[in-house]
Scaffold this motif. Structure first.
Motif, short mmCIF file in Angstrom:
data_model
loop_
_atom_site.label_atom_id
_atom_site.label_comp_id
_atom_site.label_asym_id
_atom_site.label_seq_id
_atom_site.Cartn_x
_atom_site.Cartn_y
_atom_site.Cartn_z
N VAL B 10 0.94 -1.26 0.08
CA VAL B 10 -0.10 -0.03 -0.11
C VAL B 10 0.85 1.21 0.13
O VAL B 10 0.38 2.24 -0.87
CB VAL B 10 -1.05 0.15 1.16
CG1 VAL B 10 -1.60 1.23 1.25
CG2 VAL B 10 -2.00 -1.12 1.08
N ILE B 13 2.23 1.76 -3.26
CA ILE B 13 1.29 2.43 -4.57
C ILE B 13 1.04 3.74 -4.11
O ILE B 13 1.03 4.37 -5.12
CB ILE B 13 0.19 1.46 -4.43
CG1 ILE B 13 0.41 0.17 -4.86
CG2 ILE B 13 -0.93 1.97 -5.28
CD1 ILE B 13 -0.64 -1.13 -4.91
N GLY B 14 1.04 3.98 -2.87
CA GLY B 14 0.49 5.53 -2.48
C GLY B 14 1.49 6.34 -2.96
O GLY B 14 1.60 7.36 -3.48
N ALA B 17 1.75 7.11 -6.71
CA ALA B 17 0.71 7.86 -6.83
C ALA B 17 1.03 9.27 -6.55
O ALA B 17 0.87 10.07 -7.64
CB ALA B 17 -0.76 7.35 -6.52
#
Lengths: 194, 258
Positions: B10, B13-14, B17
């Motif tokens: 997570v 991915i965060g 982004a």
């Protein structure tokens, strides 16, 4: 069944049978909030369709190559994260390169960040075990279905504006009743397209 | 250790982004004029569209491009105009405006011509031989202006709209919806005004409405500065000559001058 008919059936099912708003009851907020005028309803639907397809294109690989098979329970949180980022990115790109589209979508693009229909379609694609191309068409179909529902309902609401409605039903009550009737009519599509 | 991998997934991915977004916003940023942002901040943000642009953002962009005059913002009034003029470095002449309804009739004072039971809107009623009231120039009283007002400045009292001078911003929305074109924007500190629009001869007007201008000319005689003239069976006040003495108001037997 060859792949063309399979895709056609996915598309048809997503637009009519499993209509996001009227059969699955997702995305009710924009359905009730932005359907007062046909013009704004159309802009909103175009934005939703765009975001649905792009998010599916990104979330499907993430699920199948990163999360599966051990960490599938991260689906919801990762998808929300990714969708929020994608919406922001689309906004930036549109603003830079296709300004007229950006102006036309206006406030509706950022609003979609929190639209449950977008999260819904990306997760349904996974749950139903669709392939990548099928998922994309399912997302496109869901977007078009959303557009169909929005345009139909905005037409209904524009008529409601002119109708002589009893005082106690004015505003939200009659809107909800109308929504339920439109939804009921979509029950007739049950069974078509699989 | 089991929990470490999902947390890392997570987080990564965060991070991707986040970094992607900040890079995108940096490299694909659209240069926004500093002036435009300042002007946008000076505007009230009601997005009412009274300026004729899509909203406050559209108006700010037009101002920077030099396509718009700085005094177009009605809700912002003189304050906003002055602020915009300062940012743009131009001078502005503007005065606060307020909506004025040139009719004192409505269902209490005017005779009813026929019973109307259709859609409760002035626009619809007007289509049916000019509405249910006998005066074809006057207010129909279904409150199209009341519905159009975003600021709650129009109240319906005894079947006719009344403008609340404190909350009216002079945006002019109501002037567009009145099928009889009774509402106009006047200077906020207007001294006198004729609240009747009936252009028919006095005898007919008297029959139809209790508060109507019959063009008797008493006000014109009473006016010391010669600001009042009679045109088309109506008293017309020239605001540039009016001193605000109020003699016309006293002279008017029909209570039309306010």
């Amino acid at each position: 069944m060859n792949s063309n008919t399979a895709i056609a059936s996915v598309l048809l099912a997503a637009i009519l049978t499993n209509n996001m708003v009227l059969s699955k009851f997702l995305g009710i907020c924009p359905f009730l909030g932005v359907s007062k005028k046909t013009g704004t309803a159309f802009s909103m639907s175009v934005a939703v369709t765009l975001v649905m397809v792009v998010s599916t294109a990104v979330t499907w690989p993430i699920y199948h190559f990163i999360l599966a098979p051990d960490y599938t329970y991260l689906e919801t949180i990762v998808f929300i994260l990714v969708i929020a980022a994608i919406v922001q990115l689309i906004e930036i790109v549109l603003k830079r390169y296709i300004k007229p589209v950006y102006n036309a979508l206006g406030i509706y693009l950022p609003l979609i960040t929190t639209n449950c229909a977008v999260l819904g379609i990306t997760m349904l694609n996974i749950t139903n075990g669709l392939g990548f191309v099928q998922s994309l068409f399912n997302a496109l179909g869901a977007g078009l279905g959303f557009m169909l529902a929005m345009l139909l309902f905005s037409g209904v609401r524009e008529r409601l504006e002119m109708a002589d409605i009893p005082e106690f039903l004015k505003g939200l009550p009659i809107t909800l009743i109308a929504a339920s009737l439109v939804s009921l009519s979509f029950l007739g599509f049950a069974g078509i397209g699989g | 250790m089991e929990i470490l991998i999902p947390v890392i997934i997570v987080a990564v991915i965060g991070l991707i982004a986040g970094v992607g977004l900040s890079l995108a916003s940096k490299f694909m940023a659209v240069p926004i004029d500093e002036k435009q942002e300042k002007i946008r901040a000076a505007l009230p943000g009601a997005n009412c569209g009274a300026c004729g642009y899509s909203g406050c953002d559209g108006y700010a962009a037009a101002l920077v491009a030099g396509e718009a005059a700085p005094d177009k913002c009605a809700p912002g009034g003189a304050d906003a105009a002055a602020a915009i003029a300062e940012i743009l470095g131009v001078e502005v002449k503007s005065e606060a405006k307020i909506a004025f309804i040139a009719c004192k009739g409505g269902c209490e004072n005017t005779i009813t011509k026929y019973a109307y039971s259709g859609i409760q809107s002035c626009g619809a009623a007007n289509g049916l031989s000019g509405g249910p009231l006998a005066c074809e120039y006057g207010c129909i009283g279904f409150g199209d202006c009341f519905k159009a007002c975003q600021f709650g400045a129009i109240k319906m009292e005894n079947g006719r709209p009344v403008i609340c001078p404190d909350t009216c911003t002079g945006c002019g929305k109501c002037t567009l919806v009145c099928p009889k074109s009774l509402i106009s924007l006047v200077p906020k500190d207007y001294k006198t005004a004729v609240a009747c629009s009936n252009k028919k001869k006095g005898a007919t007007v008297v029959k139809n409405c209790k508060v109507s201008c019959i063009a008797c000319g008493m006000c014109a005689k009473a006016c010391e500065s010669g600001a009042i003239k009679l045109e088309n069976n109506l008293a017309v006040i020239d605001r540039s000559l009016c001193t605000g003495c109020g003699k016309c108001r006293e002279a008017c037997k029909r209570g039309v001058i306010i």
